[in-house]
Design an enzyme around this catalytic site. Structure first.
Site, PDB file in Angstrom:
ATOM      1  N   HIS A 139      -1.733   7.599   1.411  1.00 21.97           N
ATOM      2  CA  HIS A 139      -2.288   8.956   1.354  1.00 21.97           C
ATOM      3  C   HIS A 139      -2.122   9.710   2.669  1.00 21.97           C
ATOM      4  CE1 HIS A 139      -4.250   8.755  -2.634  1.00 21.97           C
ATOM      5  NE2 HIS A 139      -4.132   7.456  -2.388  1.00 21.97           N
TER       6      HIS A 139
ATOM      7  N   HIS B  22     -14.659   4.847  -2.272  1.00 22.12           N
ATOM      8  CA  HIS B  22     -13.377   4.142  -2.154  1.00 22.12           C
ATOM      9  C   HIS B  22     -13.122   3.843  -0.678  1.00 22.12           C
ATOM     10  CE1 HIS B  22      -9.276   3.047  -3.194  1.00 22.12           C
ATOM     11  NE2 HIS B  22      -8.797   3.947  -2.350  1.00 22.12           N
TER      12      HIS B  22
ATOM     13  N   HIS C 191      -2.821   8.672  -8.722  1.00 27.41           N
ATOM     14  CA  HIS C 191      -2.043   7.541  -9.227  1.00 27.41           C
ATOM     15  C   HIS C 191      -1.912   7.593 -10.740  1.00 27.41           C
ATOM     16  CE1 HIS C 191      -1.898   5.155  -5.471  1.00 27.41           C
ATOM     17  NE2 HIS C 191      -3.106   5.666  -5.248  1.00 27.41           N
TER      18      HIS C 191
END
Length: 249
Positions: free
Chosen positions: A61, A114, A171
């Site tokens: 990312h 996350h 994703h």
């Protein structure tokens, strides 16, 4: 105010996103999973990059930041944690901040879980959200750093956006997510959606973007309190997340 989003696949299962403010022609990329692919797509669409908008620090990312800055001179905007893999953001942002791309204003939303400092970008005028690895089509990100309480709060923050919000997640995990979802939820709407997803993937079609309304209706992570009634919501979420982490289907 309107924006144009140019989406493209890169790496093994990532999506890249280029965003242009139509009023001014200024452009941004959301995360930098693959610098070469992003630069190639910029050349293809003929846009000049002004901003890099990072959602979190993971290499798929933010790993392309340096190469893209070197090629374009773009300004890096993101959470402080991005400094973990290299240069710190030129502008560090957190929940409640606003990032302007020409006439488009992106609200920065805390979406940690996350990673601890994960953020999302929401364009309230156009009802578009870039959510990184927090919310997926029929899924959510693994809790690599945060707690179930933190992730549940982040998911609820996203779920409170308008139902017609277009959600760009990072994703193509949707078929795998659908197989898990069917193992924990027998809702008819989910079954119908899963069938559509499997057919779309067989045709090689993308399943991103999604919408907030669709995820609220069918995503087992957002539906966790309905799947495990009688326990605190974040504990219901934690149980579903743990089941996904060990799922082998």
């Amino acid at each position: 105010m309107t924006i144009t989003v140019h989406q493209f696949p890169c790496l093994s299962d990532n999506y890249g996103f280029l965003v242009r403010d139509d009023a001014t022609g200024l452009a941004a990329c959301v995360d930098t999973p693959d610098a070469a692919a992003i630069l190639r797509e910029l050349d293809k669409v003929g846009w000049k990059l002004d901003l890099i908008l990072n959602t979190h620090w993971h290499p798929d990312h933010a790993g392309g930041n340096a190469d893209i800055v070197a090629a374009t001179g773009a300004t890096v905007v993101g959470p402080k944690e991005v400094e973990r893999i290299g240069k710190a953001p030129d502008r560090e942002v957190a929940h409640g901040d606003v990032v302007k791309l020409g006439e488009t204003a992106f609200q920065v939303l805390d979406s940690g879980g996350h990673t601890l400092g994960h953020i999302a970008y929401f364009d309230s005028a156009d009802h578009v959200a870039f959510v990184g690895d927090t919310l997926f089509a029929l899924g959510c990100g693994r809790l690599f750093e945060g707690t179930p309480q933190q992730m549940w709060a982040s998911l609820q923050r996203l779920a409170n956006l308008p139902d017609d919000t277009t959600v760009y997640c990072a994703h193509e995990y949707t078929a795998s997510n659908a197989r898990f979802a069917l193992s924990v939820d027998d809702d008819p709407a989910l079954k119908a959606r899963a069938a559509e997803i499997f057919a779309a993937r067989e045709r090689g079609e993308w399943t991103v973007p999604t919408t907030i309304g669709l995820e609220k209706a069918t995503n087992p992570f957002l539906r966790a309190p309905l799947l495990r009634p009688g326990v605190p919501e974040h504990e219901a979420f934690a149980a579903v997340r743990a089941a996904k982490d060990s799922f082998k289907g």
